[in-house]
Scaffold this active site. Structure first.
Site, PDB file in Angstrom:
ATOM      1  N   SER A 116     -10.754   0.195  -3.071  1.00 27.55           N
ATOM      2  CA  SER A 116      -9.739  -0.100  -2.053  1.00 27.55           C
ATOM      3  C   SER A 116     -10.307  -0.969  -0.946  1.00 27.55           C
ATOM      4  CB  SER A 116      -9.219   1.196  -1.419  1.00 27.55           C
ATOM      5  OG  SER A 116      -8.261   1.817  -2.218  1.00 27.55           O
ATOM      6  N   ASP A 144       0.845  -1.187   0.000  1.00 29.99           N
ATOM      7  CA  ASP A 144       0.000   0.000   0.000  1.00 29.99           C
ATOM      8  C   ASP A 144       0.884   1.242   0.000  1.00 29.99           C
ATOM      9  OD1 ASP A 144      -2.377   1.833   0.816  1.00 29.99           O
ATOM     10  OD2 ASP A 144      -3.261  -0.173   0.666  1.00 29.99           O
ATOM     11  N   HIS A 174      -4.328   4.776   4.951  1.00 30.03           N
ATOM     12  CA  HIS A 174      -4.979   3.894   3.980  1.00 30.03           C
ATOM     13  C   HIS A 174      -4.545   2.448   4.188  1.00 30.03           C
ATOM     14  CE1 HIS A 174      -5.776   2.101  -0.039  1.00 30.03           C
ATOM     15  NE2 HIS A 174      -6.818   2.911  -0.018  1.00 30.03           N
TER      16      HIS A 174
END
Length: 733
Positions: free
Chosen positions: A352, A137, A164
């Site tokens: 995502s 990521d 994230h």
């Protein structure tokens, strides 16, 4: 003819030497034996050589990036107004700067995975324990978040903790301290990496036995020229090389959120605002799974009630016509772990968040297959299983919005459970100029589905700047067809020039996955698998998956009429009615003993030796129709051994009157089951899963019970009336 799968051997010394040479710590996600089974099929030499090439390219690329960034005033990294991180990752063949970005705008998570978890609908207790998944990521996850309970480890030194990455990781492995934030595989482990050296690190981990990796990011769509969209570029080629050389490793990536971006002014189909032809980068690799986002509604039994593609999710096609995305994650805004503190949470959205739900579900399916059959599936089998069992949405067949539909981990697990009963999964090898063929019998009135899946070699063709080049990337083109009485059934295919049109049936010459569906199938069919041209490497491994088939003639019923055939001085030969294709489990003991002795026999007879005169014994028998599908034990039979004068007696262990014969029909059932009992207003029933989870209960009107709302599977029916109790198993189509 059938071609047996190529047998691989474990090269323990080679694996360990390569691990030391690469400076890699051998992962602890599986046992040593399990890792060796995985890596035995891995081309470690090719991966090692390719990793060296990737490292050389990465080092040269890093120098070039800094020079070009300084010259053109490009930012190497940036944080956008919405908090999204981007990073300059590579320079394209045409000199374009390729920026990675995370995909988080509106969310998706596969809810059916919960049916596999502990206390889930199927009662399987699958939580990913002792398994490991790689997450790459924009940074690394917050390792000491309370939800991870020391199950998240950092794979990159010096990488920054990232919000994230923490959200994505939590979607996979969060324990569920906050119930709404529970991860799909909440006992699994994650190795967290940033994206800067993703290909190099994945090549190392795949050679070491990694089964799955999650990539909820991709190339920014608004910073590349139009020819990149749908193009098979070097980045896709690189990932295909890794997966081809590590056949148990599967990459799972997010499709992206560019549907409404208008970034492609020259799409292969339609106008720039139609949403088609906005996939790019490694989402177009042939061998991975690319995940779209879906808005869907699931009932309490895990059935899809309705679904539609999310308004953000990027559409295909690939320029060569391949079906991408492959499937969709169940979409809604989801709560997950946040990097602000060790106890913080946040809502997030986008492909995502759809992607880790799929990744976690796939990990559970690998866990289940290993529990059932003692091995993990090849990546092509796992991918094929997910695409074979996905819930179709709208028109029959795949489309360029959600691929083969919304992932259904529950249906996939049921197909694994019923292998060799009403489903079939095999991993085969097709040699050059050979044909694979088999005869099968369809289950009456069901949809017969047959699919083949294979991990294809990386194409030598790479698009370097041509807009909408339709040159196909498929190297080894396998074909499946089904024939019956002179009629031929062909697989689904899509037309990229008419991307919004429904799928048709015909020769699919571009996809490394093909599926045929025959509704209301009846009778016998022939499945044939061939190939076009010459197979590279002289052979191609493939996986065949069938559902809606009658793989044996066995009936899920316990033997009822057990008789004495012959008697010797200390031996009793017992027989019962033959159940075709069944394996019988015989349990016996002296009546005053607690423990049963168990034996398995293929014939409908059993020789009981070592009996003593005037001793009392008990025996019971059940039928296995496959490795996993079994009947209840029939009534226990008891007898006092008296030589030739021995007489069997029925010993009712369930305290129901012997004259109350109890059966369920039809079995297997469709919409309802009928009992051959006269029920009253006080007769109650319960239907439970084979693991004991109660699914339905109520009264039994007219000796009939509606089971139309139950998904396919094996169930236990319990009937009770004034202390009389009886149970039986039935199978629901």
């Amino acid at each position: 003819m059938n071609v047996n799968s190529q047998t691989y051997h474990s090269f323990t010394i080679l694996l360990v030497c390569c691990a030391i040479m690469w400076g890699v710590q051998i992962v602890s996600a599986q046992t040593v034996d399990q890792r060796l089974k995985i890596t035995a099929g891995t081309n470690i030499t090719s991966l090692n050589n390719f990793k060296s090439t990737l490292k050389y390219e990465y080092e040269a690329n890093t120098v070039l990036l800094h020079k070009l960034a300084e010259k053109n005033n490009w930012k190497l990294t940036d944080t956008l107004a919405n908090g999204q991180k981007v990073a300059l990752q590579e320079i394209g063949d045409d000199g374009s700067p390729l920026y990675y970005e995370t995909f988080a705008d509106e969310a998706g998570l596969v809810s059916r995975a919960t049916t596999l978890n502990t206390n889930g609908l199927l009662g399987l207790n699958l939580d990913g324990e002792n398994l490991e998944v790689g997450v790459w990521d924009s940074g690394i996850a917050l390792s000491d978040h309370v939800e991870y309970t020391s199950r998240m480890h950092v794979g990159d030194e010096g990488a920054e903790v990232d919000k994230h990455a923490t959200l994505v990781t939590g979607s996979i492995i969060s324990t569920g301290i906050k119930r709404e934030a529970k991860g799909v595989a909440n006992k699994a482990k994650v190795i967290s990496h940033d994206w800067s050296r993703d290909k190099i690190e994945v090549a190392e981990a795949a050679a070491n036995g990694m089964l799955l990796s999650n990539h909820s990011y991709g190339i920014m769509a608004d910073r590349v020229p139009d020819w990149y969209f749908g193009a098979y570029t070097k980045v896709a080629q690189d990932w295909d090389k890794i997966m081809f050389n590590a056949p148990y490793y599967l990459m799972v990536s997010a499709a992206g959120n560019a549907q409404k971006s208008n970034d492609n002014a020259s799409p292969l189909f339609g106008r720039d605002n139609d949403g088609y032809d906005v996939l790019l980068g490694f989402t177009l690799a042939k061998n991975g799974i690319t995940v779209a986002g879906a808005n869907s509604e699931i009932d309490k039994h895990g059935n899809l009630k309705k679904a539609s593609v999310s308004a953000y999710s990027s559409f295909g096609p690939v320029d060569d016509g391949r079906i991408k995305p492959d499937l969709a994650g169940n979409g809604s805004s989801i709560l997950s772990t946040d990097s602000y503190s060790t106890t913080s949470y946040n809502l997030s959205s986008g492909t995502s968040m759809a992607t880790p739900g799929v990744t976690g579900s796939l990990l559970l399916l690998q866990q289940y297959h290993e529990e059932l059959y003692g091995s993990y599936m090849r990546a092509a089998t796992l991918k094929g299983l997910a695409l074979h069992t996905a819930d179709d949405v709208d028109a029959p067949g795949p489309d360029y919005r959600m691929g083969w539909g919304v992932m259904n981990a529950k249906k996939a697990a049921e197909l694994l459970f019923n292998k060799d009963y009403n489903s079939y999964i095999t991993e085969e090898t097709l040699a050059n100029n050979t044909v694979f063929s088999m005869e099968i019998q369809a289950m009456e009135g069901e949809t017969l589905s047959a699919s083949i899946s294979w991990t294809d070699m990386a194409s030598t063709f790479v698009n370097k700047g041509e807009l909408n080049n339709t040159m196909k990337a498929l190297v080894n083109d396998l074909d499946i067809k089904i024939t019956k009485d002179g009629k031929t059934f062909l697989p689904w295919k899509l037309n990229p020039g008419e991307a919004s049109s429904n799928a048709t049936n015909g020769d699919n010459a571009v996809d490394p996955f093909e599926r045929i569906d025959i509704p209301n199938a009846r009778g016998n069919y022939t499945i044939t698998i061939t190939h076009k041209g010459k197979l590279q490497n002289e052979f191609q491994e493939f996986s065949l998956i069938l559902s809606g088939v009658q793989m044996n003639a066995c009936s899920v019923e316990a033997p009822q009429e057990i008789e004495i055939d012959t008697v010797d001085e200390a031996r009793l030969n017992l027989t019962w009615e033959q159940n075709n294709d069944a394996l019988y489990e015989v349990q016996y003991r002296e009546t005053n003993q607690q423990e049963w002795i168990t034996e398995y026999v293929n014939e409908n007879s059993f020789a009981w030796e070592g009996l003593n005169l005037e001793h009392t014994y008990t025996l019971r028998i059940r039928s296995f129709c496959s490795q996993n599908v079994a009947s209840e034990f029939g009534y226990a039979m008891t007898f006092t051994f008296k030589g030739a004068e021995t007489v069997l007696e029925s010993f009712n262990t369930l305290n129901i009157a012997p004259e109350l014969s109890f059966n369920v029909f039809p079995n297997p059932a469709f919409n309802a089951i009928q009992l051959n009992l006269n029920t009253t207003d006080t007769t109650m029933y319960r239907i439970v899963s084979t693991s004991g989870v109660e699914l339905k209960m109520g009264k039994v009107p007219n000796s009939r019970i509606d089971v139309s709302d139950l998904p396919p599977g094996l169930y236990v029916l319990q009937v009770q009336d004034f202390g009389l109790k009886k149970s039986a198993k039935f199978y629901k189509y």
